[in-house]
Write a protein that holds these residues in place. Structure first.
Motif, PDB file in Angstrom:
ATOM      1  N   ILE A  18       8.091  10.953  -2.238  1.00 38.45           N
ATOM      2  CA  ILE A  18       9.401  11.631  -2.285  1.00 38.45           C
ATOM      3  C   ILE A  18      10.483  10.625  -2.699  1.00 38.45           C
ATOM      4  N   TYR A  19      10.469   9.442  -2.071  1.00 37.52           N
ATOM      5  CA  TYR A  19      11.450   8.407  -2.440  1.00 37.52           C
ATOM      6  C   TYR A  19      11.286   8.003  -3.910  1.00 37.52           C
ATOM      7  N   HIS A  20      10.044   7.882  -4.357  1.00 40.63           N
ATOM      8  CA  HIS A  20       9.826   7.494  -5.754  1.00 40.63           C
ATOM      9  C   HIS A  20      10.313   8.586  -6.710  1.00 40.63           C
ATOM     10  N   ALA A  21      10.064   9.842  -6.348  1.00 41.13           N
ATOM     11  CA  ALA A  21      10.520  10.957  -7.207  1.00 41.13           C
ATOM     12  C   ALA A  21      12.046  10.955  -7.275  1.00 41.13           C
ATOM     13  N   PHE A  80       0.831  -1.202   0.000  1.00 43.62           N
ATOM     14  CA  PHE A  80       0.000   0.000   0.000  1.00 43.62           C
ATOM     15  C   PHE A  80       0.873   1.263   0.000  1.00 43.62           C
ATOM     16  N   CYS A  81       1.927   1.239   0.826  1.00 43.06           N
ATOM     17  CA  CYS A  81       2.799   2.419   0.886  1.00 43.06           C
ATOM     18  C   CYS A  81       3.524   2.623  -0.444  1.00 43.06           C
ATOM     19  N   GLU A  82       3.880   1.528  -1.097  1.00 40.65           N
ATOM     20  CA  GLU A  82       4.530   1.652  -2.413  1.00 40.65           C
ATOM     21  C   GLU A  82       3.550   2.295  -3.410  1.00 40.65           C
ATOM     22  N   ASN A  83       2.307   1.833  -3.368  1.00 38.00           N
ATOM     23  CA  ASN A  83       1.295   2.415  -4.276  1.00 38.00           C
ATOM     24  C   ASN A  83       1.030   3.882  -3.973  1.00 38.00           C
ATOM     25  N   ILE A  84       1.021   4.223  -2.672  1.00 35.73           N
ATOM     26  CA  ILE A  84       0.854   5.641  -2.295  1.00 35.73           C
ATOM     27  C   ILE A  84       1.968   6.446  -2.961  1.00 35.73           C
ATOM     28  N   GLY A  85       3.166   5.875  -2.944  1.00 36.35           N
ATOM     29  CA  GLY A  85       4.317   6.552  -3.554  1.00 36.35           C
ATOM     30  C   GLY A  85       4.136   6.749  -5.042  1.00 36.35           C
ATOM     31  N   LEU A  86       3.662   5.704  -5.722  1.00 36.57           N
ATOM     32  CA  LEU A  86       3.496   5.808  -7.183  1.00 36.57           C
ATOM     33  C   LEU A  86       2.389   6.812  -7.517  1.00 36.57           C
ATOM     34  N   ASN A  87       1.337   6.835  -6.686  1.00 39.60           N
ATOM     35  CA  ASN A  87       0.256   7.797  -6.934  1.00 39.60           C
ATOM     36  C   ASN A  87       0.707   9.225  -6.644  1.00 39.60           C
ATOM     37  N   GLU A 110      18.978   7.999   2.672  1.00 40.51           N
ATOM     38  CA  GLU A 110      18.639   7.772   1.255  1.00 40.51           C
ATOM     39  C   GLU A 110      19.198   8.881   0.365  1.00 40.51           C
ATOM     40  N   GLU A 111      20.001   9.752   0.971  1.00 48.18           N
ATOM     41  CA  GLU A 111      20.670  10.853   0.264  1.00 48.18           C
ATOM     42  C   GLU A 111      19.687  11.800  -0.417  1.00 48.18           C
ATOM     43  N   ILE A 112      18.618  12.117   0.288  1.00 47.83           N
ATOM     44  CA  ILE A 112      17.650  13.095  -0.224  1.00 47.83           C
ATOM     45  C   ILE A 112      17.887  14.427   0.485  1.00 47.83           C
ATOM     46  N   PRO A 113      18.160  15.495  -0.286  1.00 53.67           N
ATOM     47  CA  PRO A 113      18.426  16.792   0.345  1.00 53.67           C
ATOM     48  C   PRO A 113      17.270  17.222   1.244  1.00 53.67           C
ATOM     49  N   ASN A 114      17.602  17.644   2.447  1.00 61.48           N
ATOM     50  CA  ASN A 114      16.552  18.084   3.369  1.00 61.48           C
ATOM     51  C   ASN A 114      17.110  19.099   4.337  1.00 61.48           C
ATOM     52  N   THR A 115      16.216  19.943   4.860  1.00 61.79           N
ATOM     53  CA  THR A 115      16.612  20.963   5.821  1.00 61.79           C
ATOM     54  C   THR A 115      15.620  20.947   6.970  1.00 61.79           C
ATOM     55  N   LYS A 166      14.086   8.451  -6.829  1.00 62.70           N
ATOM     56  CA  LYS A 166      14.552   7.296  -7.631  1.00 62.70           C
ATOM     57  C   LYS A 166      14.400   7.573  -9.122  1.00 62.70           C
ATOM     58  N   LYS A 167      13.400   8.387  -9.475  1.00 69.36           N
ATOM     59  CA  LYS A 167      13.154   8.698 -10.889  1.00 69.36           C
ATOM     60  C   LYS A 167      14.038   9.841 -11.391  1.00 69.36           C
ATOM     61  N   GLY A 168      14.820  10.413 -10.485  1.00 70.00           N
ATOM     62  CA  GLY A 168      15.742  11.480 -10.899  1.00 70.00           C
ATOM     63  C   GLY A 168      15.143  12.878 -10.838  1.00 70.00           C
ATOM     64  N   ILE A 169      13.966  12.999 -10.242  1.00 73.29           N
ATOM     65  CA  ILE A 169      13.373  14.341 -10.085  1.00 73.29           C
ATOM     66  C   ILE A 169      14.044  15.011  -8.890  1.00 73.29           C
ATOM     67  N   PRO A 170      14.603  16.214  -9.066  1.00 72.59           N
ATOM     68  CA  PRO A 170      15.258  16.844  -7.918  1.00 72.59           C
ATOM     69  C   PRO A 170      14.242  17.316  -6.872  1.00 72.59           C
ATOM     70  N   VAL A 171      14.394  16.804  -5.664  1.00 73.81           N
ATOM     71  CA  VAL A 171      13.484  17.199  -4.579  1.00 73.81           C
ATOM     72  C   VAL A 171      14.307  17.684  -3.384  1.00 73.81           C
ATOM     73  N   HIS A 172      13.705  18.591  -2.646  1.00 70.55           N
ATOM     74  CA  HIS A 172      14.306  19.047  -1.380  1.00 70.55           C
ATOM     75  C   HIS A 172      13.183  19.085  -0.356  1.00 70.55           C
ATOM     76  N   VAL A 173      13.457  18.578   0.837  1.00 67.38           N
ATOM     77  CA  VAL A 173      12.390  18.479   1.842  1.00 67.38           C
ATOM     78  C   VAL A 173      12.639  19.442   3.001  1.00 67.38           C
ATOM     79  N   TRP A 174      11.621  20.249   3.293  1.00 69.57           N
ATOM     80  CA  TRP A 174      11.628  21.045   4.530  1.00 69.57           C
ATOM     81  C   TRP A 174      11.067  20.140   5.628  1.00 69.57           C
ATOM     82  N   VAL A 175      11.888  19.848   6.605  1.00 73.87           N
ATOM     83  CA  VAL A 175      11.481  18.909   7.661  1.00 73.87           C
ATOM     84  C   VAL A 175      11.104  19.686   8.927  1.00 73.87           C
ATOM     85  N   ASP A 176       9.829  19.704   9.259  1.00 69.70           N
ATOM     86  CA  ASP A 176       9.414  20.333  10.527  1.00 69.70           C
ATOM     87  C   ASP A 176      10.056  19.559  11.681  1.00 69.70           C
ATOM     88  N   GLU A 177      10.692  20.276  12.567  1.00 66.21           N
ATOM     89  CA  GLU A 177      11.344  19.629  13.716  1.00 66.21           C
ATOM     90  C   GLU A 177      10.360  18.725  14.484  1.00 66.21           C
TER      91      GLU A 177
END
Ligand code: MRU
Length: 356
Positions: free
Chosen positions: A177-180, A131-138, A211-216, A182-193
């Motif tokens: 975010i993980y799916h994006a 289900f979580c994988e499908n949520i990602g694809l959607n 997972e080496e995803i840029p985040n702040t 993996k597909k090479g889409i540049p993403v950056h995540v603002w992480v609420d503390e």
């Protein structure tokens, strides 16, 4: 997903023992802990060694497996089920998983009961991963649309940890975010503390780093100004209980983020597997909101200069503190729900169309 390059799930069963990653120790220590009794499973949920709606459901399911191993007796099983449901009140996945297990186990007196319980607990985990994988694809489709328009890094704000650590794998809010990524889409995540327990800083940022995803990491009150400045393209959060009306209960502070998003025309998405839908409650005011120990506010834990984990008080001793753990975002502030079956309006019509 990965920790130091090695694939893990958050929970698994090995040699009659339930294995969990102790999330109270992250990010400074990575400790795999054994749960050997149902009491230990209940305690792990209560003190949040495991947390996140889908993962506490899975832990409760395995808790019932442990109960059977300890004492194969129907009245012990029923009592254990009741105790598990009470261990945290807000996330509906807990009751959903216990009910699903008990439907298979009630009245089974044969030696087969352990086999049946184990099979069902494993199925709950496998289903959650799918289900979580499908949520990602959607959800990926939404990120792709923004990227195709913007042709630049997509900035996504998330609250708390609705990452793989809150599920069995992939996460809900983080899966798109993980799916994006993996597909090479540049993403950056603002992480609420995500005060007071800092699930954003301690868990979301940690798993994104792995997972080496840029985040702040940002303080919880920062999202508003970032949205005013056009530095947030979309918000995605998870949920602990979504009503059939589309109202969303999630970690305290989610509601304020949704208000800011509405005021700034930033789309606000909620990602969830169907196990998080409460089809029975009609009014969000009836959702039991967990109130936790105020020590979670008055004290903080971190590494001291010698590298040892230390807990210190930060508030005046005489001050009272109140620690509500969840709030509700009414459906009118939710752009859409991202589920395993597709994306829908946060409304009873929207949900009914997807889940007949
Ligand atoms: O108190 P927690 O850490 O269990 O709260 C977790 C959250 O609020 C998550 O956003 C929610 O459970 C969704 S998890 C996929």
């Amino acid at each position: 997903m990965k920790i130091e390059g090695k694939e893990y799930r958050t929970i698994w069963f090995e040699n009659n023992v339930v294995k969990i990653i102790d999330q109270t120790k992250l990010p400074h220590q990575f400790i795999i802990k054994d749960l050997k009794t149902v009491k230990e499973a209940i305690n792990a949920i209560k003190i949040m060694e495991v947390r996140g709606a889908p993962l506490i459901g899975a832990t409760a399911a395995y808790g019932l497996v442990l109960a059977i191993i300890e004492n194969n007796d129907q009245s012990f099983l029923k009592k254990s089920a009741e105790e598990l449901i009470k261990s945290r009140p807000t996330a509906i996945n807990l009751k959903w998983a216990v009910d699903r297990m008990m439907n298979k186990l009630l009245g089974v007196n044969s030696d087969k009961i352990l086999e049946i319980a184990l099979k069902e607990a494993k199925e709950i985990c496998e289903e959650d991963i799918k289900f979580c994988e499908n949520i990602g694809l959607n959800g990926l489709k939404i990120i792709e649309q923004i990227y195709n328009k913007k042709k630049d890094t997509v900035n996504i704000l998330t609250h708390c940890n609705a990452g793989w650590l809150a599920t069995i794998n992939w996460g809900t809010a983080t899966s798109p975010i993980y799916h994006a990524h993996k597909k090479g889409i540049p993403v950056h995540v603002w992480v609420d503390e995500t005060r007071p327990r800092n699930q954003g800083a301690n868990l979301t940022s940690y798993e994104l780093n792995e997972e080496e995803i840029p985040n702040t990491i940002i303080a919880d009150n920062t999202g508003g100004i970032l949205m005013q400045r056009g530095e947030v393209d979309m918000c995605i959060v998870g949920t602990d209980r979504t009503l059939a009306t589309g109202d969303v209960c999630n970690k305290i502070g989610t509601y304020l983020k949704a208000l800011s998003a509405k005021d700034n025309d930033v789309p606000f998405y909620v990602a969830l597997p169907s196990s998080t839908i409460d089809w029975d409650l009609k009014d969000y005011k009836d959702i039991p909101i967990e109130e936790r120990n105020s020590e979670e506010l008055s004290h903080v834990e971190g590494l001291d200069e010698s590298g040892k984990v230390k807990k210190i008080r930060v508030y005046p001793k005489k001050s009272k503190a109140m620690n509500l753990a969840f709030d509700v975002t009414p459906s009118k502030y939710v752009t859409a729900l991202i589920t395993e079956k597709g994306i829908c309006e946060a409304s009873s019509d929207g949900l009914r169309k997807l889940f007949k």
